[in-house]
Design a protein around this motif. Structure first.
Motif, PDB file in Angstrom:
ATOM      1  N   VAL A 107       0.845  -1.199   0.000  1.00  9.16           N
ATOM      2  CA  VAL A 107       0.000   0.000   0.000  1.00  9.16           C
ATOM      3  C   VAL A 107       0.880   1.249   0.000  1.00  9.16           C
ATOM      4  O   VAL A 107       1.746   1.415   0.866  1.00  9.16           O
ATOM      5  CB  VAL A 107      -0.927   0.021   1.231  1.00  9.16           C
ATOM      6  N   ILE A 108       0.654   2.119  -0.978  1.00  5.06           N
ATOM      7  CA  ILE A 108       1.429   3.352  -1.110  1.00  5.06           C
ATOM      8  C   ILE A 108       0.899   4.396  -0.131  1.00  5.06           C
ATOM      9  O   ILE A 108      -0.315   4.601  -0.011  1.00  5.06           O
ATOM     10  CB  ILE A 108       1.356   3.885  -2.551  1.00  5.06           C
ATOM     11  N   ASP A 109       1.830   5.086   0.526  1.00  3.52           N
ATOM     12  CA  ASP A 109       1.440   6.078   1.523  1.00  3.52           C
ATOM     13  C   ASP A 109       1.930   7.484   1.178  1.00  3.52           C
ATOM     14  O   ASP A 109       1.235   8.469   1.419  1.00  3.52           O
ATOM     15  CB  ASP A 109       2.004   5.677   2.886  1.00  3.52           C
ATOM     16  N   THR A 110       3.138   7.588   0.599  1.00  2.95           N
ATOM     17  CA  THR A 110       3.755   8.902   0.415  1.00  2.95           C
ATOM     18  C   THR A 110       4.478   8.980  -0.926  1.00  2.95           C
ATOM     19  O   THR A 110       5.091   7.999  -1.356  1.00  2.95           O
ATOM     20  CB  THR A 110       4.774   9.188   1.545  1.00  2.95           C
ATOM     21  N   VAL A 111       4.394  10.145  -1.560  1.00  4.17           N
ATOM     22  CA  VAL A 111       5.160  10.431  -2.768  1.00  4.17           C
ATOM     23  C   VAL A 111       5.975  11.700  -2.504  1.00  4.17           C
ATOM     24  O   VAL A 111       5.414  12.719  -2.099  1.00  4.17           O
ATOM     25  CB  VAL A 111       4.246  10.640  -3.995  1.00  4.17           C
ATOM     26  N   VAL A 112       7.275  11.626  -2.721  1.00  2.63           N
ATOM     27  CA  VAL A 112       8.154  12.772  -2.520  1.00  2.63           C
ATOM     28  C   VAL A 112       8.728  13.190  -3.869  1.00  2.63           C
ATOM     29  O   VAL A 112       9.297  12.361  -4.589  1.00  2.63           O
ATOM     30  CB  VAL A 112       9.302  12.436  -1.548  1.00  2.63           C
ATOM     31  N   GLU A 113       8.563  14.459  -4.230  1.00  3.66           N
ATOM     32  CA  GLU A 113       9.095  14.975  -5.488  1.00  3.66           C
ATOM     33  C   GLU A 113      10.047  16.133  -5.212  1.00  3.66           C
ATOM     34  O   GLU A 113       9.727  17.029  -4.426  1.00  3.66           O
ATOM     35  CB  GLU A 113       7.971  15.433  -6.419  1.00  3.66           C
ATOM     36  N   ILE A 114      11.206  16.100  -5.866  1.00  2.00           N
ATOM     37  CA  ILE A 114      12.199  17.162  -5.735  1.00  2.00           C
ATOM     38  C   ILE A 114      12.445  17.754  -7.120  1.00  2.00           C
ATOM     39  O   ILE A 114      13.100  17.137  -7.961  1.00  2.00           O
ATOM     40  CB  ILE A 114      13.523  16.622  -5.155  1.00  2.00           C
ATOM     41  N   PRO A 115      11.892  18.948  -7.421  1.00  2.24           N
ATOM     42  CA  PRO A 115      12.112  19.584  -8.729  1.00  2.24           C
ATOM     43  C   PRO A 115      13.409  20.382  -8.742  1.00  2.24           C
ATOM     44  O   PRO A 115      13.745  21.058  -7.759  1.00  2.24           O
ATOM     45  CB  PRO A 115      10.895  20.492  -8.884  1.00  2.24           C
ATOM     46  N   ARG A 116      14.138  20.299  -9.849  1.00  2.00           N
ATOM     47  CA  ARG A 116      15.380  21.041 -10.012  1.00  2.00           C
ATOM     48  C   ARG A 116      15.476  21.552 -11.456  1.00  2.00           C
ATOM     49  O   ARG A 116      15.179  20.802 -12.384  1.00  2.00           O
ATOM     50  CB  ARG A 116      16.599  20.162  -9.730  1.00  2.00           C
ATOM     51  N   PRO A 117      15.933  22.791 -11.661  1.00  2.00           N
ATOM     52  CA  PRO A 117      16.192  23.267 -13.030  1.00  2.00           C
ATOM     53  C   PRO A 117      17.473  22.632 -13.542  1.00  2.00           C
ATOM     54  O   PRO A 117      18.411  22.364 -12.786  1.00  2.00           O
ATOM     55  CB  PRO A 117      16.338  24.781 -12.859  1.00  2.00           C
ATOM     56  N   ALA A 118      17.532  22.390 -14.853  1.00  2.00           N
ATOM     57  CA  ALA A 118      18.724  21.789 -15.458  1.00  2.00           C
ATOM     58  C   ALA A 118      18.767  22.174 -16.930  1.00  2.00           C
ATOM     59  O   ALA A 118      17.855  22.836 -17.448  1.00  2.00           O
ATOM     60  CB  ALA A 118      18.703  20.269 -15.300  1.00  2.00           C
TER      61      ALA A 118
ATOM     62  N   SER B  74      16.780  22.017 -28.171  1.00  2.00           N
ATOM     63  CA  SER B  74      18.208  22.234 -28.390  1.00  2.00           C
ATOM     64  C   SER B  74      19.009  21.824 -27.163  1.00  2.00           C
ATOM     65  O   SER B  74      18.533  21.925 -26.024  1.00  2.00           O
ATOM     66  CB  SER B  74      18.479  23.713 -28.700  1.00  2.00           C
ATOM     67  N   VAL B  75      20.227  21.366 -27.398  1.00  2.00           N
ATOM     68  CA  VAL B  75      21.130  21.052 -26.293  1.00  2.00           C
ATOM     69  C   VAL B  75      21.334  22.312 -25.451  1.00  2.00           C
ATOM     70  O   VAL B  75      21.551  23.401 -25.984  1.00  2.00           O
ATOM     71  CB  VAL B  75      22.484  20.548 -26.823  1.00  2.00           C
ATOM     72  N   GLY B  76      21.224  22.164 -24.143  1.00  2.00           N
ATOM     73  CA  GLY B  76      21.388  23.314 -23.259  1.00  2.00           C
ATOM     74  C   GLY B  76      20.106  24.060 -22.956  1.00  2.00           C
ATOM     75  O   GLY B  76      20.104  24.960 -22.112  1.00  2.00           O
ATOM     76  N   ASP B  77      19.001  23.699 -23.627  1.00  2.00           N
ATOM     77  CA  ASP B  77      17.725  24.336 -23.299  1.00  2.00           C
ATOM     78  C   ASP B  77      17.365  24.037 -21.842  1.00  2.00           C
ATOM     79  O   ASP B  77      17.694  22.985 -21.297  1.00  2.00           O
ATOM     80  CB  ASP B  77      16.605  23.810 -24.205  1.00  2.00           C
ATOM     81  N   LEU B  78      16.649  24.967 -21.221  1.00  2.00           N
ATOM     82  CA  LEU B  78      16.240  24.796 -19.840  1.00  2.00           C
ATOM     83  C   LEU B  78      15.181  23.697 -19.738  1.00  2.00           C
ATOM     84  O   LEU B  78      14.214  23.670 -20.508  1.00  2.00           O
ATOM     85  CB  LEU B  78      15.681  26.104 -19.293  1.00  2.00           C
TER      86      LEU B  78
END
Length: 252
Positions: free
Chosen positions: A185-196, A209-213
């Motif tokens: 049974v699933i209880d928690t979802v953790v998400e960590i967003p980061r720009p790259a 394109s390569v290097g696009d955000l």
């Protein structure tokens, strides 16, 4: 008041010229060297100014060709919510600004893949422990809008009908429903967003394109005992999405 960085001032002037239609959509701009001479700034200042406009989605660089006014692309609203209609757990609800939605995806799974050290740490297993590794490509009107790479420990699913996420009786049903079918049974979802910045491989798959955000989201799903049952890395092009998180409120 602090003085504005020179490259930002140049970017503002170039932005105004682009929005005024001095260069048409798809038209190549003068070279960076020529523009630097026109504005009497160093080439590094002009480089940073144009990079700023590339990040903002007004320009795009083409290797060996130059810098062009970018064709406007439709942005999708990605709604991440536990309260919307049922859908595969990896698949966000993609809404166009004018309505409509995208809910198609392609996938490829490999079994008995040794967990790399970073993935092992996220799944609380030993490096080299066997996992199911699945690559997803989410589509809108046949065009890629998101990538995802998922890892599930085979210690949990091996020998069950759900070992392959996209095959068997619960194919495509998502982590929550699949795991519940085997008593997890699933209880928690953790998400960590980061720009790259997009790598070459990501750019090729997403048509950017390569290097696009891009936005990278590291997600890990836990059961009621606090044990990780799946972890994934999602990649979404910045120029094509607006990320929206919807949360419920606990009632007394």
């Amino acid at each position: 008041m602090p003085r504005e960085a020179p490259y930002l001032a140049v970017a503002d002037v170039l932005r105004a010229r682009i929005l005024a239609g001095e260069w048409e959509i798809g038209e190549r701009l003068p070279s960076r060297a020529r523009l630097a001479e026109e504005y009497r700034v160093g080439r590094n200042v002009m480089q940073r100014a144009m990079d700023r406009l590339i990040i903002d989605g007004l320009l795009e660089g083409r290797a060996g060709s130059g810098t062009y006014v970018r064709v406007p692309r439709e942005r999708l609203r990605l709604v991440r919510s536990r309260h919307r209609e049922r859908r595969p757990a990896l698949l966000p609800l993609l809404r166009r600004e004018g309505g409509g939605r995208a809910d198609a995806w392609d996938s490829h799974s490999q079994v008995r893949v040794p967990a790399p050290e970073e993935i092992a740490q996220r799944l609380d297993i030993s490096p080299g422990d066997l996992c199911v590794n699945t690559h997803y490509e989410f589509l809108a009107d046949g065009h890629p809008v998101q990538l995802s790479e998922s890892w599930e420990p085979m210690a949990i699913t091996d020998g069950t009908p759900i070992v392959l996420p996209e095959m068997g009786p619960l194919a495509g049903k998502g982590v929550v429903e699949r795991m519940r079918s085997i008593g997890v049974v699933i209880d928690t979802v953790v998400e960590i967003p980061r720009p790259a910045r997009a790598t070459q491989a990501q750019a090729n798959l997403l048509g950017i394109s390569v290097g696009d955000l891009v936005l990278q989201i590291e997600r890990t799903i836990y059961d009621t005992n606090g044990c990780p049952v799946e972890t994934a890395d999602m990649v979404i092009p910045d120029v094509r999405r607006e990320e929206v998180y919807e949360f419920g409120v606990d009632r007394p």
